[in-house]
Design a protein around this motif. Structure first.
Motif, PDB file in Angstrom:
ATOM      1  N   THR A  39     -34.994 -34.713 -33.304  1.00  0.00           N
ATOM      2  CA  THR A  39     -35.720 -34.606 -34.578  1.00  0.00           C
ATOM      3  C   THR A  39     -34.666 -34.537 -35.545  1.00  0.00           C
ATOM      4  O   THR A  39     -33.253 -34.395 -35.356  1.00  0.00           O
ATOM      5  CB  THR A  39     -36.425 -33.469 -34.591  1.00  0.00           C
ATOM      6  OG1 THR A  39     -35.953 -32.207 -34.270  1.00  0.00           O
ATOM      7  CG2 THR A  39     -37.747 -33.628 -33.550  1.00  0.00           C
ATOM      8  N   ALA A  40     -34.831 -34.421 -36.926  1.00  0.00           N
ATOM      9  CA  ALA A  40     -34.105 -34.523 -37.998  1.00  0.00           C
ATOM     10  C   ALA A  40     -34.815 -34.090 -39.168  1.00  0.00           C
ATOM     11  O   ALA A  40     -36.107 -34.392 -39.190  1.00  0.00           O
ATOM     12  CB  ALA A  40     -33.357 -35.949 -38.178  1.00  0.00           C
ATOM     13  N   ALA A  41     -33.970 -33.626 -40.180  1.00  0.00           N
ATOM     14  CA  ALA A  41     -34.766 -33.130 -41.434  1.00  0.00           C
ATOM     15  C   ALA A  41     -33.815 -33.088 -42.405  1.00  0.00           C
ATOM     16  O   ALA A  41     -32.508 -33.195 -42.401  1.00  0.00           O
ATOM     17  CB  ALA A  41     -35.005 -31.520 -41.155  1.00  0.00           C
ATOM     18  N   HIS A  42     -34.324 -33.001 -43.589  1.00  0.00           N
ATOM     19  CA  HIS A  42     -33.607 -32.882 -44.995  1.00  0.00           C
ATOM     20  C   HIS A  42     -34.450 -32.052 -45.914  1.00  0.00           C
ATOM     21  O   HIS A  42     -35.340 -32.421 -46.406  1.00  0.00           O
ATOM     22  CB  HIS A  42     -33.375 -34.417 -45.551  1.00  0.00           C
ATOM     23  CG  HIS A  42     -32.772 -34.280 -46.726  1.00  0.00           C
ATOM     24  ND1 HIS A  42     -31.323 -34.368 -47.066  1.00  0.00           N
ATOM     25  CD2 HIS A  42     -32.879 -34.433 -47.905  1.00  0.00           C
ATOM     26  CE1 HIS A  42     -30.935 -34.370 -48.195  1.00  0.00           C
ATOM     27  NE2 HIS A  42     -32.051 -34.151 -48.899  1.00  0.00           N
ATOM     28  N   HIS A  43     -33.515 -30.992 -46.157  1.00  0.00           N
ATOM     29  CA  HIS A  43     -34.480 -30.106 -47.166  1.00  0.00           C
ATOM     30  C   HIS A  43     -33.940 -30.615 -48.726  1.00  0.00           C
ATOM     31  O   HIS A  43     -32.710 -30.547 -48.926  1.00  0.00           O
ATOM     32  CB  HIS A  43     -33.773 -28.737 -46.941  1.00  0.00           C
ATOM     33  CG  HIS A  43     -34.487 -27.872 -47.883  1.00  0.00           C
ATOM     34  ND1 HIS A  43     -33.715 -27.014 -48.996  1.00  0.00           N
ATOM     35  CD2 HIS A  43     -35.753 -27.130 -47.946  1.00  0.00           C
ATOM     36  CE1 HIS A  43     -34.720 -26.165 -49.411  1.00  0.00           C
ATOM     37  NE2 HIS A  43     -35.736 -26.291 -48.972  1.00  0.00           N
ATOM     38  N   ILE A  44     -34.767 -31.049 -49.446  1.00  0.00           N
ATOM     39  CA  ILE A  44     -34.714 -31.470 -50.697  1.00  0.00           C
ATOM     40  C   ILE A  44     -34.520 -30.492 -51.845  1.00  0.00           C
ATOM     41  O   ILE A  44     -33.566 -30.475 -52.704  1.00  0.00           O
ATOM     42  CB  ILE A  44     -35.798 -32.604 -51.075  1.00  0.00           C
ATOM     43  CG1 ILE A  44     -36.155 -33.665 -50.163  1.00  0.00           C
ATOM     44  CG2 ILE A  44     -35.675 -33.003 -52.277  1.00  0.00           C
ATOM     45  CD1 ILE A  44     -37.174 -34.479 -50.331  1.00  0.00           C
ATOM     46  N   GLY A  45     -35.341 -29.504 -51.643  1.00  0.00           N
ATOM     47  CA  GLY A  45     -35.104 -28.310 -52.629  1.00  0.00           C
ATOM     48  C   GLY A  45     -36.425 -27.684 -52.803  1.00  0.00           C
ATOM     49  O   GLY A  45     -37.349 -27.729 -51.991  1.00  0.00           O
TER      50      GLY A  45
END
Length: 120
Positions: free
Chosen positions: A30-36
């Motif tokens: 899995t992978a994630a990106h916290h935008i804000g």
């Protein structure tokens, strides 16, 4: 003032992994990106490869961009099938399993109050 934060299909995601519920020796990528944060809630992109994972949900709303999965909630035994365009509401603390059928990518809005990372 408007700010373009990026494209949910093109974010480079930080690799994560969940232990497969079918084979404990296998990790489901899995992978994630916290935008804000916006108005006290988090916004991010999450992706999962095919496989079966599980966990506790955050207080979250998400939109599926691509892929397909079946999500089963242990407390109610409800099973939903999700795919592109579906909007889903999760309640903090629900134990669930995700069977990702096709690589899935979603945009999530979630609250830290449940102290859980979005998704499974």
């Amino acid at each position: 003032m408007t700010q373009h934060l990026g494209n949910a299909f093109h974010y480079d995601l930080d690799a994560e992994g969940y232990e497969s519920l079918e084979d404990s020796r296998t990790t489901i990528h899995t992978a994630a990106h916290h935008i804000g944060m916006v108005g006290g809630v988090n916004v991010g992109v999450w992706e999962a490869e095919p496989g079966l994972i599980g966990g506790l949900t955050a207080d979250e709303i998400f939109v599926v961009l691509e892929g397909r999965a079946e999500v089963t909630f242990e407390d109610t035994k409800e099973r939903i099938e999700i795919g592109p365009g579906d909007i889903v509401r999760l309640n903090a603390g629900q134990r669930n399993t995700w069977r990702t059928l096709e690589r899935l990518r979603k945009v999530s809005v979630w609250s830290d109050s449940g102290a859980q990372q979005p998704s499974s």
